[in-house]
Design a protein around this motif. Sequence first.
Motif, PDB file in Angstrom:
ATOM      1  N   ASP A 282     -23.446  25.603  57.980  1.00  0.00           N
ATOM      2  CA  ASP A 282     -23.038  24.271  58.441  1.00  0.00           C
ATOM      3  C   ASP A 282     -21.776  23.800  57.732  1.00  0.00           C
ATOM      4  O   ASP A 282     -21.660  23.892  56.506  1.00  0.00           O
TER       5      ASP A 282
ATOM      6  N   THR B 139     -21.312  14.994  64.230  1.00  0.00           N
ATOM      7  CA  THR B 139     -22.487  15.622  64.840  1.00  0.00           C
ATOM      8  C   THR B 139     -23.532  14.558  65.130  1.00  0.00           C
ATOM      9  O   THR B 139     -23.911  13.817  64.227  1.00  0.00           O
TER      10      THR B 139
ATOM     11  N   GLU C  22     -20.280  16.120  59.329  1.00  0.00           N
ATOM     12  CA  GLU C  22     -21.475  16.889  59.704  1.00  0.00           C
ATOM     13  C   GLU C  22     -22.591  16.615  58.685  1.00  0.00           C
ATOM     14  O   GLU C  22     -22.413  16.879  57.489  1.00  0.00           O
TER      15      GLU C  22
ATOM     16  N   HIS D   6     -24.128  19.814  67.549  1.00  0.00           N
ATOM     17  CA  HIS D   6     -24.058  20.724  66.410  1.00  0.00           C
ATOM     18  C   HIS D   6     -23.954  22.206  66.838  1.00  0.00           C
ATOM     19  O   HIS D   6     -23.211  22.992  66.233  1.00  0.00           O
TER      20      HIS D   6
ATOM     21  N   ILE E  26     -16.916  21.151  63.607  1.00  0.00           N
ATOM     22  CA  ILE E  26     -17.159  19.925  64.390  1.00  0.00           C
ATOM     23  C   ILE E  26     -15.803  19.335  64.826  1.00  0.00           C
ATOM     24  O   ILE E  26     -15.632  18.926  65.980  1.00  0.00           O
TER      25      ILE E  26
ATOM     26  N   ALA F  98     -18.016  20.996  58.527  1.00  0.00           N
ATOM     27  CA  ALA F  98     -17.464  19.954  59.401  1.00  0.00           C
ATOM     28  C   ALA F  98     -16.195  20.411  60.112  1.00  0.00           C
ATOM     29  O   ALA F  98     -15.795  19.800  61.106  1.00  0.00           O
TER      30      ALA F  98
ATOM     31  N   SER G 111     -26.199  17.144  59.851  1.00  0.00           N
ATOM     32  CA  SER G 111     -27.405  17.319  60.668  1.00  0.00           C
ATOM     33  C   SER G 111     -28.591  17.878  59.901  1.00  0.00           C
ATOM     34  O   SER G 111     -29.731  17.672  60.285  1.00  0.00           O
TER      35      SER G 111
END
Lengths: 325, 158
Positions: free
Chosen positions: A293, A79, A7, A111, A298, A295, A9
């Motif tokens: 945020d 993402t 991740e 995301h 994800i 991972a 983003s």
Amino acid sequence: MKILGIETSCDETAAAVVEDGCKILSNEIASQVEIHARYGGIVPEVASRQHTLSIIPIIAAAMTKAHVDWSDIDAIAVTYGPGLAGSLLTGVNTAKAISLGRGLPLIGINHLEGHMYANWLTDKTPEFPLVCLIVSGGHSDLVLMRGHGDYALLGRTRDDAAGEAFDKAARLLGLGYPGGPVIEKAALQGKDNVALPKARIKDSHDFSFSGVKTALLRLVEEKKIINANDAAASFQNTVVETLVGKTVSVALEYEVKQILLAGGVAANKALRQSLTAHSPLPVIIPPMTLCTDNAAMIAACAYYKSQSGYKSDLSLDVVPGLKLA
Amino acid sequence: MKLHTYNTEETQALGKSLGELAQPGDIFLLVGQLGAGKTCLTQGIAYGLYIQDYTLSPTFVIMRELHGRLPLYHIDFYRLDNITEISELGLDDYLYGHGICVIEWAEKGADILPDDHLLIKIKWVSDTERAFEITARGDRYHKLLEKLRPAIKELTKD
């Protein structure tokens, strides 16, 4: 099935290994918050340069912590949007390189969808249909989820996202960055005694946070803010009441079974408490570390997508303005 | 050129006229306090470019790209405080590209922005009223401003 999630983003470089979409083996994050605090927020070019520096060490750390090597990994999830183009590119290109080099399937993940799947990493299992409120720096979305991969966007912000409103309010009140945590801290010392308007949009489940920001600015300009902590408490309450009120009414209207919370602003304690207190339905809220945020969410999302046969190929490209539905 | 608008619809109508007249490479610089109506004007510009999506505030991400008749690069310097931070952004691809650049808080980056542009100053007068001052720099923008006049006349006739 073990999935390596990546991740990048926004301003966190993150990698995680998750087994069967629910068991976190590792969840590593290199945060750029300190770097960006200097700017009062994320600066895209700076962010993408930092991702380039952090991505390989973070993936290595995630693999080591999970006690796995490449032969244990079954797929790579990454993402590909929405987010900052330069930042997304670092993650997507790294994932593509690993996929090609190791011959592993590649799974591109939205995301926002990832944020919702943080709820599958808790000790509760979400039940469909459900309504999820995704609140972050760039989003304030109310999503109806009828099953895995089945989404309908019921409402969204028309101007400022909730997280952005927190950042602007913090700046107006001279409290610093990041806005969410500093407002939350100041609010604990203050009283909700400053009158601020709540936007009501007729015949719509959309949000608007531009008006409350402007109202706060007027009060600051006219020197009517005597205590910044009181203003922070009032601002936070106004935003939280709007978010909770709309979410609960939409959930009842669509007769769902549960309400889920997701996104960086879901780390705000006032929002967590208020939603739990005001919802007549069961509420699932991921732990703080899975709201911001990361991972793991994800990789979790990729597991459920892979179960329905979804995968990407090396033509996967970043989509900065990617939508959920 | 100076004019006043008396509600958000009028501000958006002004933006829509600008969006309709916009050509590839145009640069519109917006200057005005928080809550002046910069994003509101940009929403109008987006309508004028046949952009279907909502125009959200770009403050958090600094740049949002929207697609209509032409690409719209909606840029916001609000959070940036010195020229180095802005020049580090790598904006040249947008500034000298084929889309329309609308830049909020443009005064913060005046030194690195192109000399030719349309400068739009917005002042908060009351909860509903806003004062606009539009200045053209360079041939392209003088022509644009001339074409904008009839639309503004229509907008302010009552």
